[in-house]
Design an enzyme around this catalytic site. Structure first.
Site, mmCIF file in Angstrom:
data_model
loop_
_atom_site.group_PDB
_atom_site.id
_atom_site.type_symbol
_atom_site.label_atom_id
_atom_site.label_comp_id
_atom_site.label_asym_id
_atom_site.label_seq_id
_atom_site.Cartn_x
_atom_site.Cartn_y
_atom_site.Cartn_z
ATOM 1 N N ARG A 83 149.259 21.214 13.530
ATOM 2 C CA ARG A 83 149.662 21.544 12.160
ATOM 3 C C ARG A 83 150.431 22.857 12.186
ATOM 4 O O ARG A 83 149.897 23.875 12.628
ATOM 5 C CB ARG A 83 148.429 21.678 11.273
ATOM 6 C CG ARG A 83 148.706 22.263 9.885
ATOM 7 C CD ARG A 83 147.404 22.397 9.063
ATOM 8 N NE ARG A 83 147.662 22.917 7.726
ATOM 9 C CZ ARG A 83 147.326 24.141 7.306
ATOM 10 N NH1 ARG A 83 146.712 24.984 8.123
ATOM 11 N NH2 ARG A 83 147.608 24.530 6.085
ATOM 12 N N HIS A 127 153.669 27.980 3.706
ATOM 13 C CA HIS A 127 152.551 28.822 4.121
ATOM 14 C C HIS A 127 152.960 30.278 3.866
ATOM 15 O O HIS A 127 153.015 31.090 4.781
ATOM 16 C CB HIS A 127 152.167 28.543 5.572
ATOM 17 C CG HIS A 127 150.765 28.964 5.938
ATOM 18 N ND1 HIS A 127 149.860 28.110 6.548
ATOM 19 C CD2 HIS A 127 150.109 30.131 5.788
ATOM 20 C CE1 HIS A 127 148.718 28.756 6.762
ATOM 21 N NE2 HIS A 127 148.847 29.994 6.318
ATOM 22 N N GLU A 172 146.982 26.797 0.570
ATOM 23 C CA GLU A 172 146.199 27.790 -0.168
ATOM 24 C C GLU A 172 146.950 28.448 -1.329
ATOM 25 O O GLU A 172 147.182 29.666 -1.321
ATOM 26 C CB GLU A 172 145.688 28.879 0.787
ATOM 27 C CG GLU A 172 144.797 28.343 1.899
ATOM 28 C CD GLU A 172 144.115 29.459 2.686
ATOM 29 O OE1 GLU A 172 144.434 30.632 2.476
ATOM 30 O OE2 GLU A 172 143.240 29.129 3.507
ATOM 31 N N ASN A 303 140.543 24.440 4.014
ATOM 32 C CA ASN A 303 140.443 25.604 4.888
ATOM 33 C C ASN A 303 139.124 26.286 4.558
ATOM 34 O O ASN A 303 138.947 26.810 3.453
ATOM 35 C CB ASN A 303 141.602 26.569 4.649
ATOM 36 C CG ASN A 303 142.945 25.974 5.066
ATOM 37 O OD1 ASN A 303 142.996 24.884 5.648
ATOM 38 N ND2 ASN A 303 144.015 26.685 4.776
ATOM 39 N N TYR A 305 136.177 29.053 5.715
ATOM 40 C CA TYR A 305 135.740 30.177 6.549
ATOM 41 C C TYR A 305 134.327 30.630 6.222
ATOM 42 O O TYR A 305 133.546 30.938 7.116
ATOM 43 C CB TYR A 305 136.737 31.342 6.434
ATOM 44 C CG TYR A 305 138.065 30.987 7.059
ATOM 45 C CD1 TYR A 305 138.291 31.179 8.415
ATOM 46 C CD2 TYR A 305 139.067 30.374 6.313
ATOM 47 C CE1 TYR A 305 139.489 30.800 9.007
ATOM 48 C CE2 TYR A 305 140.276 29.988 6.894
ATOM 49 C CZ TYR A 305 140.473 30.206 8.243
ATOM 50 O OH TYR A 305 141.647 29.821 8.836
ATOM 51 N N GLU A 369 141.828 24.055 8.431
ATOM 52 C CA GLU A 369 141.601 25.338 9.110
ATOM 53 C C GLU A 369 140.106 25.633 9.125
ATOM 54 O O GLU A 369 139.419 25.498 8.112
ATOM 55 C CB GLU A 369 142.273 26.521 8.392
ATOM 56 C CG GLU A 369 143.778 26.530 8.449
ATOM 57 C CD GLU A 369 144.379 27.755 7.752
ATOM 58 O OE1 GLU A 369 143.694 28.788 7.598
ATOM 59 O OE2 GLU A 369 145.549 27.648 7.330
HETATM 60 C C1 GBH Z 1 143.721 31.409 5.892
HETATM 61 O O1 GBH Z 1 143.474 32.119 4.745
HETATM 62 C C2 GBH Z 1 145.196 31.316 6.058
HETATM 63 O O2 GBH Z 1 145.671 30.030 5.710
HETATM 64 C C3 GBH Z 1 145.680 31.695 7.427
HETATM 65 O O3 GBH Z 1 147.046 31.901 7.396
HETATM 66 C C4 GBH Z 1 144.915 32.913 7.897
HETATM 67 O O4 GBH Z 1 145.423 33.440 9.088
HETATM 68 C C5 GBH Z 1 143.487 32.521 8.067
HETATM 69 O O5 GBH Z 1 142.982 31.950 6.907
HETATM 70 C C6 GBH Z 1 142.581 33.668 8.486
HETATM 71 O O6 GBH Z 1 142.538 34.650 7.521
HETATM 72 O O7 GBH Z 1 137.753 36.916 -2.534
HETATM 73 O O8 GBH Z 1 139.624 38.363 -2.046
HETATM 74 O O9 GBH Z 1 137.655 38.424 -0.646
HETATM 75 C C7 GBH Z 1 142.123 32.387 4.447
HETATM 76 C C8 GBH Z 1 142.057 32.939 3.068
HETATM 77 C C9 GBH Z 1 140.407 34.582 3.029
HETATM 78 C C10 GBH Z 1 140.722 33.028 1.227
HETATM 79 C C11 GBH Z 1 139.208 35.122 2.399
HETATM 80 C C12 GBH Z 1 139.578 33.583 0.529
HETATM 81 C C13 GBH Z 1 138.271 35.560 0.254
HETATM 82 C C14 GBH Z 1 139.238 36.419 -0.493
HETATM 83 N N1 GBH Z 1 140.747 33.265 2.637
HETATM 84 N N2 GBH Z 1 139.081 34.759 1.078
HETATM 85 S S1 GBH Z 1 138.499 37.606 -1.507
#
Ligand code: GBH
Length: 462
Positions: A83, A127, A172, A303, A305, A369
């Site tokens: 991707r 992106h 996103e 995605n 995390y 992701e």
């Molecule tokens: C992804 O974003 C991206 O698609 C990618 O490009 C990036 O490298 C990867 O993750 C790693 O970061 O409420 O303000 O604390 C992840 C985005 C990050 C979204 C953390 C929500 C909480 C934001 N996420 N998040 S906050």
């Protein structure tokens, strides 16, 4: 029970899709080559104080020149899918107007290289690298940007559509709108609640307009997270107080349903409309827009995390990335976290996938992701990243548990193939399963890459 951490062997369904993901600005470099125009991330990263230590994507992983070697690495890992995203400013340098054939040439060659190696390309059209010229005209807060995205989608599809079958419109949109236009932590670095709600709507409209230009398998990728209280994060059976339940619902509406419901159901959640009404009004939502946004799609890209942990906290001002979140506290948990400071909670992936399949059975799911940054150590020519292996192992077991519980999960893509430009954090945070030595551009397979190769070979975990 904690299904995700039991160390028993698991086998995924036949045909389960295994892959890895990247994004154009994070890996390509070659920022001024072959007619590429500037994007908002060029401007933002070259503005002192925006990105840690002034890092930019000017060179990044130099993937633009090293894509053959990188596809070779992917083939060695046995990836079924890769991707990647196309850079709008390479293809339409001014964001509107003439198409730059040299920009398309790069992706044309990349797709052929992938197909030659037996790897299926998954193309994401956006992106986050918006052409700067469009930002100068209002960016995503300007409705016209959505129509220009439709034109760009048509141009990419015209060149690659004979070989690319799976298309994702946006990556996103919550991040693009609320970190880009509201908290200002991402490009373009603006701080306006009203513009963030406009940007959200125009991104969704762009998704719908682009979907009308594409054929094949269509996807939208969202940063989705279970929204839970601290107690609930550890024990999903706890019963919430009314005020905590309201806090959870409101953040779930802003983060998750604000995007899923227009795309899949043609309607915004009432909580979101009420909040947007108080932050600039709803005049940007025109008759017929939600019908355009509500295009049939095949896959919802997730995605994941970590969960989003909130609780009622009377008197708390709104979080800058969540307008309308007055009275809600964003909490942390006393559990191990990654180098980003994000808590490691694999069970959140299970509950998210199960909930999505229950609430939106009409769409297939794919994890587009999942991964983690850790402080990797290089030992000779090895990178023994046991913490990343444990993170991936835990989340894959959680994904498998979700399938057993009925989730329609079709595949899993690791973030990321390579260490890369981690947005506002620059190159300090490393998410790759392949290490990049930025001085020499040498790639080294981390232990996590070797482990992932075995997972793919066995279609499961021993
Ligand atoms: C992804 O974003 C991206 O698609 C990618 O490009 C990036 O490298 C990867 O993750 C790693 O970061 O409420 O303000 O604390 C992840 C985005 C990050 C979204 C953390 C929500 C909480 C934001 N996420 N998040 S906050």
């Amino acid at each position: 029970t904690e299904p995700s951490t039991q160390a028993r062997s698991v086998v995924f369904p036949d045909g389960f899709i295994w892959g890895a993901a990247t994004a154009s600005y994070q890996i390509e470099g070659a920022a001024r080559e072959d007619g590429r125009g500037p994007s908002i991330w060029d401007t933002f990263s070259r503005t002192p104080g925006r990105v840690t230590d002034g890092h930019t994507g000017d060179v990044a992983c130099d993937h633009y020149h090293r894509y053959r070697e990188d596809v070779g690495l992917m083939a060695g890992l046995g990836l079924g899918v890769y991707r990647f995203s196309t850079a709008w400013p390479r293809i339409v340098p001014d964001g509107s107007g003439p198409v730059n054939p040299r920009g398309l040439d790069f992706y044309d060659k990349l797709v052929d290289e992938l197909l030659g190696a037996g790897i299926t390309p998954y193309v994401t059209l956006y992106h986050w690298d918006l052409p700067q010229n469009l930002e100068d005209r209002g960016g995503w807060a300007n409705r016209d940007t959505a129509y220009r995205f439709g034109d760009y989608a048509r141009a990419v599809h015209a060149r690659l559509g004979d070989r690319v079958r799976t298309w994702t419109t946006l990556n996103e949109p919550w991040v693009a709108a609320f970190l880009g236009y509201c908290s200002g932590v991402h490009a373009p670095g603006r701080k306006s609640e009203a513009d963030a709600f406009k940007a959200t709507h125009h991104l969704l409209l762009a998704h719908g307009l682009a979907a009308q230009e594409l054929t094949g398998e269509l996807a939208l990728t969202l940063n989705l997270a279970p929204v839970v209280t601290p107690a609930q994060a550890l024990d999903p059976t706890v019963v919430l107080s009314d005020v905590d339940q309201e806090a959870v619902n409101r953040i779930d509406a802003l983060l998750n349903r604000q995007f899923i419901d227009p795309a899949l159901r043609g309607a915004y959640p009432p909580e979101v409309l009420e909040i947007a009404e108080r932050h600039g009004g709803l005049g940007h939502i025109k008759d017929g827009d939600l019908e355009i946004i509500n295009q049939p799609i095949d896959l919802l890209g997730i995605n994941y995390y970590n969960p989003c942990i909130v609780e009622a906290a009377p008197g708390t001002p709104a979080n800058v990335a969540y307008p309308g979140s007055e009275g809600i506290g964003f909490a942390s948990l006393d559990v191990p976290s990654t180098a980003m400071g994000w808590p490691i909670i694999p069970s959140g992936l299970s509950s998210l996938l199960v909930r999505l399949s229950q609430d939106y059975p009409e769409v297939g799911l794919i994890v587009t992701e999942n991964g983690a940054a850790f402080d990797d150590v290089v030992v000779g020519d090895r990178v023994p990243d046991t913490d990343r292996v444990a993170y991936l192992d835990g989340h894959l077991r959680a994904a498998h548990a979700a399938i057993e519980a009925g989730a329609d999960l079709r595949g899993y893509l690791v973030w990321s193939l390579l260490d890369n430009f981690e947005w506002a954090e620059g190159y300090h945070l490393r998410f790759g399963i392949v290490r990049v030595d930025y001085g020499t551009q040498r790639r080294v397979l981390k232990d996590s890459a070797l482990w992932y190769r075995g997972v793919i070979q066995r279609n499961g975990i021993d």
